[in-house]
Scaffold this active site. Structure first.
Site, short mmCIF file in Angstrom:
data_model
loop_
_atom_site.label_atom_id
_atom_site.label_comp_id
_atom_site.label_asym_id
_atom_site.label_seq_id
_atom_site.Cartn_x
_atom_site.Cartn_y
_atom_site.Cartn_z
N ASP A 104 -2.93 -2.64 -4.99
CA ASP A 104 -1.87 -3.78 -4.82
C ASP A 104 -0.90 -4.08 -5.89
O ASP A 104 0.19 -4.22 -5.48
CB ASP A 104 -2.55 -5.05 -4.20
CG ASP A 104 -3.12 -5.18 -2.92
OD1 ASP A 104 -2.75 -4.10 -2.10
OD2 ASP A 104 -3.92 -6.15 -2.41
N HIS B 205 -0.29 -11.22 -4.89
CA HIS B 205 1.16 -10.69 -4.58
C HIS B 205 2.32 -11.97 -5.16
O HIS B 205 3.16 -11.16 -5.85
CB HIS B 205 1.58 -10.50 -2.89
CG HIS B 205 0.40 -9.71 -2.46
ND1 HIS B 205 0.65 -8.13 -2.96
CD2 HIS B 205 -0.39 -9.54 -1.57
CE1 HIS B 205 -0.51 -7.68 -1.96
NE2 HIS B 205 -1.01 -8.27 -1.41
N HIS C 142 -9.06 -2.11 -5.22
CA HIS C 142 -7.90 -2.53 -4.42
C HIS C 142 -7.03 -3.49 -4.80
O HIS C 142 -5.78 -3.27 -4.78
CB HIS C 142 -8.35 -3.06 -3.05
CG HIS C 142 -7.46 -3.10 -1.82
ND1 HIS C 142 -6.79 -2.17 -1.44
CD2 HIS C 142 -6.93 -4.26 -1.59
CE1 HIS C 142 -5.95 -2.38 -0.63
NE2 HIS C 142 -5.70 -3.77 -0.56
N HIS D 293 0.81 -1.22 0.13
CA HIS D 293 0.04 0.06 0.13
C HIS D 293 0.95 1.07 0.04
O HIS D 293 0.50 2.28 -0.48
CB HIS D 293 -0.95 0.10 1.17
CG HIS D 293 -1.92 -1.10 1.29
ND1 HIS D 293 -2.76 -1.33 2.35
CD2 HIS D 293 -2.17 -2.10 0.40
CE1 HIS D 293 -3.30 -2.53 2.16
NE2 HIS D 293 -3.08 -2.82 1.04
#
Length: 320
Positions: free
Chosen positions: A255, A278, A251, A92
């Site tokens: 990310d 991720h 979001h 973030h």
């Protein structure tokens, strides 16, 4: 002598030089997993030093460069480890840094994780805007994607394609009554203004059953509806609801922007992803950097020739 460059107010002109912050600034937040207070400091950095993390709670700790090759754990966040020192949940903050076009910054943190704040990038954006920006005496470097690179694991995939600008496209696939099927795809044509207005305030989200399981293992102790969208079997539990109809997928783009900035430069390319996270984002960056035929490093003489808009920030306010 350390050379930081000549400072100019960012509101006065748009530049294609590197930038750092004008003054040091600090904030205290809560660690997502520890639930404990975490002190965070931002400091100016010299040209060509990039984004560097440092643990203020460890005497003589080894600085940790923001590099995709130092990501050793992608379970629910991106976590950097170097010289035995760890800094976690960096995505973030890195998204805010990328969104504002900051090239050089020292981040000192008093724990093994960046504070979660409100679960979005907006508080970090506000803090960096408060610190102000300094134009430095060196050209801003971009990484231009010149060959399509795709990574895939099961039905999930992510890719970067050649593109004269920076565009992010993301699709999620949640079969859940609280996550509208009509709002599971989003696109962002990157610019500073688009990032601040359309992306920076999109919050992280989690399922109540997963949060309860993590807490049994002493994780997510700092998680709450103050810093995440929480979903049970059928509903969003936050009284205020969503900030955007498609906040979930926004979001995921937030990310991804942070994860991609671990490539070391602002990207010129088109990012497309389906159910990526991720781990896959990091794999994509590593795959690109593994072959110099995939990219080239470029600079621009002025903001007119640069295909990315780093707009003046005066007149833009950020809540959080």
């Amino acid at each position: 002598m350390i050379h930081y460059g000549n400072c100019n107010k960012i509101c006065e002109k748009t530049v294609m030089n590197q930038r750092t912050i004008k003054t040091a600034i600090a904030v205290t937040g809560t660690g997502l997993h520890s639930g404990q207070p975490v002190d965070l400091e931002f400091h100016p950095q010299p040209i060509d030093t990039g984004i560097v993390f440092e643990r203020s709670d460890i005497t003589g700790s080894t600085p940790i460069p923001a590099s995709a090759f130092l990501v050793q754990d992608t379970m629910m966040s991106s976590n950097l480890v170097f010289g035995g020192t760890r800094v976690g949940t960096v995505e973030h903050l890195l998204s805010a840094i990328a969104g504002l076009g900051v090239d050089n910054l020292l981040i000192r943190v008093s724990a093994s994780e960046i504070p979660i704040m409100d679960g979005s990038a907006a508080p970090f954006v506000g803090l960096l805007l408060q610190a102000g920006f300094c134009e430095q005496d060196a050209s801003k470097k971009f990484i231009r994607i010149v060959r399509t690179v795709r990574v895939k694991v099961d039905d999930k995939w992510a890719e970067l394609r050649p593109y004269n600008g920076f565009e992010l496209n993301f699709e999620i696939d949640f079969d859940h009554p609280a996550i509208d099927k009509n709002f599971q795809h989003a696109q962002l044509q990157f610019s500073t203004q688009n990032f601040i207005e359309r992306l920076s305030s999109a919050r992280t989200f989690g399922f109540l059953r997963d949060i309860e399981a993590m807490r049994q293992n002493n994780l997510a102790l700092g998680g709450s509806m103050d810093n995440a969208i929480v979903i049970d079997e059928s509903n969003i539990l936050n009284e205020e609801g969503l900030r955007f109809n498609d906040e979930f997928v926004r979001h995921k783009i937030l990310d991804a922007l942070g994860d991609l900035y671990l490539i070391g430069y602002p990207i010129l390319g088109r990012f497309n992803a389906y159910k990526s996270g991720h781990a896959l984002n990091n794999l994509l960056v590593r795959e690109i950097l593994s072959d110099h035929n995939n990219f080239e490093i470029v600079t621009f003489d002025d903001n007119v020739t640069c295909p990315i808009e780093y707009l003046p920030l005066n007149g833009i306010t950020v809540e959080g």
